[in-house]
Structure formats: structure tokens, C-alpha cells
Design a protein around this motif. Structure first.
Motif, PDB file in Angstrom:
ATOM      1  N   LEU A  32      -2.279  -0.950 -15.486  1.00 32.44           N
ATOM      2  CA  LEU A  32      -2.084  -0.246 -14.220  1.00 32.44           C
ATOM      3  C   LEU A  32      -1.191  -1.093 -13.325  1.00 32.44           C
ATOM      4  N   ALA A  33      -0.084  -0.503 -12.871  1.00 35.30           N
ATOM      5  CA  ALA A  33       0.851  -1.204 -11.987  1.00 35.30           C
ATOM      6  C   ALA A  33       0.552  -0.820 -10.544  1.00 35.30           C
ATOM      7  N   ARG A  34       0.378  -1.825  -9.697  1.00 33.13           N
ATOM      8  CA  ARG A  34       0.070  -1.594  -8.287  1.00 33.13           C
ATOM      9  C   ARG A  34       0.868  -2.555  -7.414  1.00 33.13           C
ATOM     10  N   ASN A  35       1.178  -2.106  -6.199  1.00 30.33           N
ATOM     11  CA  ASN A  35       1.849  -2.952  -5.215  1.00 30.33           C
ATOM     12  C   ASN A  35       1.128  -2.871  -3.878  1.00 30.33           C
ATOM     13  N   LEU A  36       1.292  -3.918  -3.073  1.00 29.06           N
ATOM     14  CA  LEU A  36       0.639  -3.966  -1.773  1.00 29.06           C
ATOM     15  C   LEU A  36       1.560  -3.403  -0.696  1.00 29.06           C
ATOM     16  N   ASN A 117       2.407 -10.826  -9.293  1.00 31.10           N
ATOM     17  CA  ASN A 117       3.843 -11.067  -9.105  1.00 31.10           C
ATOM     18  C   ASN A 117       4.608 -11.040 -10.425  1.00 31.10           C
ATOM     19  N   GLU A 118       4.273 -10.028 -11.242  1.00 30.63           N
ATOM     20  CA  GLU A 118       5.097  -9.769 -12.419  1.00 30.63           C
ATOM     21  C   GLU A 118       6.219  -8.837 -11.956  1.00 30.63           C
ATOM     22  N   GLU A 119       6.454  -7.717 -12.613  1.00 35.58           N
ATOM     23  CA  GLU A 119       7.427  -6.745 -12.103  1.00 35.58           C
ATOM     24  C   GLU A 119       6.879  -6.076 -10.844  1.00 35.58           C
ATOM     25  N   ASP A 120       5.566  -5.937 -10.805  1.00 34.38           N
ATOM     26  CA  ASP A 120       4.874  -5.426  -9.628  1.00 34.38           C
ATOM     27  C   ASP A 120       3.915  -6.494  -9.116  1.00 34.38           C
ATOM     28  N   HIS A 121       3.377  -6.289  -7.908  1.00 32.89           N
ATOM     29  CA  HIS A 121       2.461  -7.278  -7.337  1.00 32.89           C
ATOM     30  C   HIS A 121       1.230  -7.484  -8.223  1.00 32.89           C
ATOM     31  N   ILE A 122       0.718  -6.373  -8.773  1.00 30.60           N
ATOM     32  CA  ILE A 122      -0.504  -6.429  -9.583  1.00 30.60           C
ATOM     33  C   ILE A 122      -0.290  -5.636 -10.864  1.00 30.60           C
ATOM     34  N   ARG A 123      -0.628  -6.229 -11.996  1.00 31.94           N
ATOM     35  CA  ARG A 123      -0.697  -5.519 -13.267  1.00 31.94           C
ATOM     36  C   ARG A 123      -2.095  -5.749 -13.847  1.00 31.94           C
ATOM     37  N   ILE A 124      -2.916  -4.722 -13.836  1.00 37.60           N
ATOM     38  CA  ILE A 124      -4.259  -4.805 -14.400  1.00 37.60           C
ATOM     39  C   ILE A 124      -4.163  -4.404 -15.870  1.00 37.60           C
ATOM     40  N   TYR A 153      -2.926  -0.618  -0.823  1.00 36.17           N
ATOM     41  CA  TYR A 153      -1.953  -0.283  -1.868  1.00 36.17           C
ATOM     42  C   TYR A 153      -0.762   0.491  -1.290  1.00 36.17           C
ATOM     43  N   ALA A 154       0.391   0.321  -1.942  1.00 36.02           N
ATOM     44  CA  ALA A 154       1.568   1.130  -1.610  1.00 36.02           C
ATOM     45  C   ALA A 154       1.429   2.470  -2.331  1.00 36.02           C
ATOM     46  N   LEU A 162       3.510   3.574  -5.751  1.00 30.99           N
ATOM     47  CA  LEU A 162       4.913   3.165  -5.732  1.00 30.99           C
ATOM     48  C   LEU A 162       5.073   1.871  -6.518  1.00 30.99           C
ATOM     49  N   THR A 163       6.065   1.862  -7.398  1.00 34.25           N
ATOM     50  CA  THR A 163       6.249   0.729  -8.298  1.00 34.25           C
ATOM     51  C   THR A 163       7.701   0.277  -8.312  1.00 34.25           C
TER      52      THR A 163
END
Length: 360
Positions: A32-36, A117-124, A153-154, A162-163
């Protein structure tokens, strides 16, 4: 918990258990890709901004009621150990880039990793053995729900999460299944199946994701888009395709057994001989032979070898783990020599323990 714990053993949680359809499906992964909200994506953020995201995410998780989480900052880990984390599928190749200012939070059993801080802030990421889409999703979703209650979350009402990469916008979910498809590869049916899967909105890659090859006939099948579909729809579509692939692979295995059993047995036992006695073992040959031996075990042709041993050898054969295990950097030829030595020792230990237990 230190990095040493995760370096000590080659296998991770999903490699030491047997899930549904495990003779063909090796593992199931949900990401799951997530951003702040209010922070630039990692690709455009400064070191200071990345540090703020890191602190916010890790504070939320490490202060939770969950026990056994380990936090590791990529810049604090030597390059070789970072590579081992990739080889064990605990982090992505992108995360170990020193420019990312990345970190990872791992569960003790290594089924859960949260990349920061991979491609997105969070990758679960959750990885389960065998074919367990629903179970892996439920685990990832529970972690996601906890973080969403803690962090802003964004999210957009029209576009969803948003990713950084537009193809992940929507659910932000990548569901993938790692499959061993030797019979479809031997019969060359895989060459027509992959384009058909692509037309259905899925993608087939190598075992280390985008841009990687499929050594040892191991393929990842995953959803290609996340926008305009719910998580349940994505899981259902992927499940249907995987079940069809399983059926095709089983029929191909039966065909090989019925039409060319002696030739197949000869091929599989030759590969067993190579990994049991070779003195030089290049990685490509090791992957091919491991695939043959795995197929032999699944078909009941090769006996007295535990599949967990083969899972270990899948990691042992990788250049990072080899050098970590050797305690020094190795040339390509030295890696081939050391790889052969490790294979001989591990297979001999397995057989010796089997013989001893039968004598008792």
C-alpha cells in the motif's frame, strides 16, 4: 532489535511456512502506497523534509501497542547489508538508494515491512506464504487503518490516495503473487500467456519486481492500475487470473509426465547432481537447477529434500548474501566457488539429518 537479527538467517517468515497452493504459488504480497498531506513527495523533498516524515511515521508505529518492531535507517546500514535486505524481499531496490533518506520498520517475523521515504512517504508491505491474498490484505489494511488514524494522509475524494507515480493513485495498492511456473516455461506456453495477462490489466515481472528477469522460472503477477477500482475488485481479478495460471501449470506438468517422463526425470536429477556436487556454480545455473529440483519435489520424483532448504538456497545464491556470509567482498568467480560450496554443504546437511533420523 538490531540489523544483525535480520542478517543472521537467509529465510524470512513466508519461506519457512507452507500456504495454500504452495507447490506453485510461493508467496503473496500486498503493498500500500501512502503519502502525508502537506509534505512534498520523496522524489522532490529535501533531507530535512524527509527526516520530518521519518520521525512522524516511526513515532506513530514505535509508540503503538505492537511489540517486536525494528527500525533501521538505510544510511546507517552498510551497502552490502542493504543489498541483503533487498534479496530477502524485505525492502525494495529503490529504498536502498542513499539519496532517498529512507528507512524501514520490520516486524520480528519479517512478514511486515514498512518502508519510509521510498517512492512514496510510506510503503506498507505484507508477505504471506502460498496463495493468501485475503489474509495478506487484511494484515496490511489493519496497519494502514492504524496509521491513517494517527497521520494525515494525502487523499482526494475524486482520485483517492495521491501517490508519486500516477499509476498508483487510487487505492495505492499493488497485490502480487510470486509463482513458480517451470512447466509453462519448458513448454513455451508462458510466451503467449504473458501478453494475454497484460491485456487483462495485469502485469508479469521477475521475482524482484519491475525491470527484473525471471530466473528459476519464478514470476510475479500483479495488478497494473489502481485507479477506478476498489481493493476488493483488484483482489478478485488477480485471484481469478492466478487460479487460471495454476490450472494451466498443473496441466502442463501432467503433460510433461505423461509424454516425456524419462526425459523429465533425467533433466531434474541432472540438476540435482549439479547443485549437490558442482565446484563452480554461476547464479543463472543455480536458479535453473533450483527450479528443476523444486519441480521434482512437487511431482514426487525427488524425495528427502525439504522445500525450506531450497527456499534458503534461493537467498544463499544471491551476491549480497553470499558476500555477507563469507564476511568479505568476492569477485564473480569467487562467488561462483563459494555458492557451490554453500549448496553442497546445505544439501549434504539435509540428507545427512534425514539418514540419521531414519536410522533412529
Amino acid at each position: 532489535m538490531s540489523i544483525d537479527k535480520f542478517m543472521k538467517h537467509a529465510t524470512t517468515g513466508w519461506m519457512t511456512s507452507h500456504g495454500e497452493q504452495s507447490d506453485i504459488v510461493m508467496s503473496t504480497r500486498i503493498r500500500l502506497a501512502r503519502n502525508l498531506r502537506g509534505h512534498r513527495f520523496p522524489i522532490a523533498s529535501t533531507e530535512e523534509e524527509a527526516q520530518k516524515v521519518d520521525e512522524a511515521v516511526t513515532a506513530s508505529l514505535l509508540n503503538s501497542n505492537e511489540n517486536g518492531y525494528a527500525y533501521m535507517k538505510m544510511s546507517d546500514i552498510p551497502a552490502l547489508e542493504r543489498q541483503v535486505l533487498v534479496e530477502k524481499h524485505l525492502v525494495s531496490p529503490q529504498l536502498i538508494n542513499p539519496d532517498r533518506h529512507g528507512a524501514v520498520i520490520l516486524s520480528e517475523d519479517e512478514t511486515l515491512s514498512i518502508m519510509v521515504n521510498e517512492e512514496d512517504h510510506i510503503r506498507i508491505q505484507c508477505i504471506y506464504p502460498g496463495f493468501q491474498l485475503e489474509n495478506a490484505y487484511e494484515h496490511a489494511d489493519s496497519v494502514d487503518n492504524y496509521l491513517e488514524n494517527e497521520l494525515p494522509y494525502a487523499f482526494d475524494e475524486d482520485f483517492g490516495y495521491l501517490t508519486s507515480c500516477p499509476s498508483n493513485t487510487g487505492t495505492g495498492m499493488r497485490a502480487s503473487v510470486m509463482m513458480h511456473l517451470p512447466a509453462l516455461t519448458i513448454t513455451k506456453q508462458i510466451e503467449r500467456i504473458i501478453p494475454a495477462i497484460t491485456r487483462l490489466g495485469m502485469v508479469v515481472r521477475g521475482s524482484y519486481g519491475e525491470g527484473s528477469e525471471a530466473p528459476g522460472n519464478v514470476y510475479q503477477v500483479s495488478n497494473q492500475t489502481t485507479l477506478g477500482k476498489t481493493e476488493e475488485e483488484i483482489l478478485s481479478e488477480l485471484k481469478n487470473i492466478v487460479l487460471r495460471l495454476i490450472a494451466h501449470e498443473r496441466r502442463s506438468r501432467e503433460l510433461l509426465l505423461s509424454k516425456s517422463k524419462i526425459a523429465l526425470e533425467n533433466k531434474l536429477f541432472r540438476s540435482l547432481g549439479i547443485i549437490s556436487y558442482a565446484r563452480l556454480l554461476p547464479s543463472g545455473e543455480a536458479a535453473r537447477c533450483l527450479s528443476d529440483v523444486r519441480l521434482g519435489i512437487d511431482l514426487g520424483i525427488i524425495e528427502d529434500i525439504d522445500m525450506i532448504i531450497l527456499n534458503e538456497l534461493m537467498i544463499f545464491m544471491q551476491p549480497g548474501f553470499l558476500q555477507q556470509y563469507a564476511g568479505s567482498e568476492l569477485t564473480a568467480e569467487e562467488r561462483d566457488i563459494f555458492r557451490a560450496k554453500l549448496f553442497r554443504e546445505r544439501l549434504h546437511v539435509d540428507r545427512q539429518s534425514t539418514e540419521n533420523s531414519s536410522e533412529e
